[in-house]
Design a protein around this motif. Structure first.
Motif, short mmCIF file in Angstrom:
data_model
loop_
_atom_site.label_atom_id
_atom_site.label_comp_id
_atom_site.label_asym_id
_atom_site.label_seq_id
_atom_site.Cartn_x
_atom_site.Cartn_y
_atom_site.Cartn_z
N THR A 6 0.84 -1.20 0.00
CA THR A 6 0.00 0.00 0.00
C THR A 6 0.87 1.25 0.00
O THR A 6 1.87 1.34 0.73
N TYR A 8 1.53 5.06 0.95
CA TYR A 8 1.11 6.06 1.94
C TYR A 8 2.31 6.86 2.40
O TYR A 8 3.46 6.50 2.16
N TYR A 41 -3.03 7.98 3.02
CA TYR A 41 -3.01 6.99 1.95
C TYR A 41 -3.16 7.62 0.58
O TYR A 41 -3.88 8.61 0.40
N LYS A 43 -4.68 6.33 -1.94
CA LYS A 43 -6.07 6.19 -2.34
C LYS A 43 -6.95 6.89 -1.30
O LYS A 43 -7.12 6.40 -0.19
N CYS A 49 -11.44 -4.01 -1.07
CA CYS A 49 -10.83 -4.89 -2.07
C CYS A 49 -11.60 -6.21 -2.10
O CYS A 49 -11.39 -7.09 -1.25
N ASN A 60 -6.48 -1.08 1.22
CA ASN A 60 -6.13 0.25 0.71
C ASN A 60 -5.91 1.27 1.81
O ASN A 60 -5.26 2.29 1.58
N TRP A 61 -6.46 1.00 3.01
CA TRP A 61 -6.26 1.88 4.15
C TRP A 61 -5.55 1.15 5.29
O TRP A 61 -5.79 1.38 6.46
#
Length: 426
Positions: A6, A8, A41, A43, A49, A60-61
């Motif tokens: 991910t 971030y 993040y 996104k 997902c 995503n987080w």
């Protein structure tokens, strides 16, 4: 297909400085002010997902670089039983525990699994051994996750909490338990771990300062919003350190930035178990600094309370971005509940919802009851009740295994002696 880490960055909550994570960054190296860090993040939209299982549905987080096996996500449903008992029309329960009938498959029966699966999936590639300090539920969760995924782990825990180390199957030898003696408390276990971490062979998990821990716990709010379709008006949870409540607030902020789920602040309401009410007492005194409590008084109060996991005498309350700040920012409040109230709501939850819950979770239900009676919440508001643990009767009906301490060491020993003794059992 291999999982892609991910993307971030880190933000210093106190100064808003944004910078890169060096792998296991727990504080801003350029700041003298004590502050939590927060993940920012790439996104910005909440996008589950669908191709990933368990907690990694929310990858995503989560600040992770890999996927571990056997994870489970919290489940959220609209309550009928407890809602009717409390006279609430829009009560949603987010349940973390073992309740197969409802799709909840956390075998340790605690939402601490959410943080363990996030933290361990963030671990950098190294030969260091992870240290986790715990009063019970966190130890059980990390032990299970690390055993299942062959991750070396040292647990530091008070011997009086060893009874919480039960498992559905035997742990692998990669997990070792070091206990502080009878009569010690969680802070003593924290001290033991800090001394052990002075050796470069070991690394501290980091507690509330670890963004992976908080963002794992924050998946409870993501579960709720995915079910409800909006940010709740009010959030209830019992707290020992307050980390889960901080995590809930942080994800509320991310969801506000998304813009599709409302702009309300989600008032944060937390509870502690009388007489161990250090954060409650400090909050009611409108004090950012924690009120003083001696080690002896703390240990005595821990012996009295039913929800022993709510017993951190050095919680992240005062630090920038900590519980004091999020209660202020959300216009929230704290409640204190008795052992008798916890027992009452343990039984009421089982009778009305059909599943047993742990004492800390019952403390949150008791706090919600007080909030209703005191008109702190309205009967038509959208309320999220974070049931942080339950389903132990389901999980243990076929039996269970206990993990005893591999070593008992006093936190008062010198670091060199602690390190030498621990290395002998590895």
């Amino acid at each position: 297909m291999a999982f892609k880490a991910t993307n971030y960055k880190l933000m210093n909550v106190a100064t808003s400085r944004v910078f890169d994570d060096e792998g296991w960054t727990l504080s801003d190296p350029l700041s003298d002010e004590a502050s939590l860090l927060r993940a920012v993040y790439e996104k910005r939209l909440f996008t589950p997902c669908d191709d990933l299982k368990g907690i990694y549905r929310y990858a995503n987080w989560l600040p992770i670089s890999r996927i571990l096996k056997n994870s489970s996500a919290p489940i959220t449903y609209k309550s009928i039983g407890i809602a009717n008992k409390l006279g609430l029309n829009n009560l949603y329960i987010t349940f973390s525990g073992y309740w197969p009938k409802m799709g909840a498959m956390m075998e340790t029966c605690s939402f601490k699994e959410t943080e363990a699966y996030s933290v361990c999936a963030k671990l950098p590639k190294s030969k260091k051994i992870l240290i986790v300090q715990s009063a019970g539920n966190t130890a059980r969760a990390f032990a299970k996750v690390c055993s299942d995924n062959n991750i070396p782990l040292i647990i530091c825990i008070p011997e009086d909490c060893i009874h919480d180390l039960w498992f559905r199957k035997k742990l692998k030898s990669c997990v070792k338990v070091i206990a502080t003696p009878n009569g010690s408390d969680y802070y003593d276990a924290i001290t033991l771990g800090e001394k052990l971490a002075q050796d470069p062979m070991f690394m501290l998990e980091g507690g509330a300062k670890n963004i992976a821990r908080r963002d794992g716990m924050g998946t409870t709010v993501l579960s709720a919003v995915e079910k409800i379709g909006r940010i709740p008006d009010a959030y209830f949870q019992a707290v020992g350190s307050g980390t889960g409540a901080i995590a809930a607030w942080e994800n509320c902020q991310r969801l506000q930035d998304d813009g599709r789920f409302g702009k309300n602040n989600m008032r944060i309401y937390t509870s502690q178990n009388i007489p161990f009410t250090i954060m409650y007492d400090s909050w009611k005194a409108d004090s950012r600094e924690l009120l003083a409590i001696s080690p002896e008084d703390s240990r005595h109060k821990v012996e009295v309370i039913l929800a022993k996991v709510l017993s951190n005498r050095k919680p992240p309350y005062s630090i920038a971005g900590g519980l004091y700040d999020i209660l202020k920012a959300s216009n929230g409040d704290m409640f204190a509940v008795t052992n008798d109230e916890i027992i009452y709501w343990l039984m009421q939850f089982l009778n009305t919802e059909g599943v047993d819950i742990l004492p800390a979770a019952a403390s949150a239900v008791a706090a919600l009851d007080k909030a209703v009676k005191e008109n702190v919440v309205d009967k038509d508001e959208c309320i999220m009740l974070n049931i942080t643990g339950g389903g132990m009767l389901n999980a243990t009906q076929a039996g269970f295994y206990r993990k005893e301490a591999d070593l008992i060491l006093s936190h008062d020993l010198e670091a060199d002696e602690i390190i030498a003794n621990v290395k002998k059992i590895l």
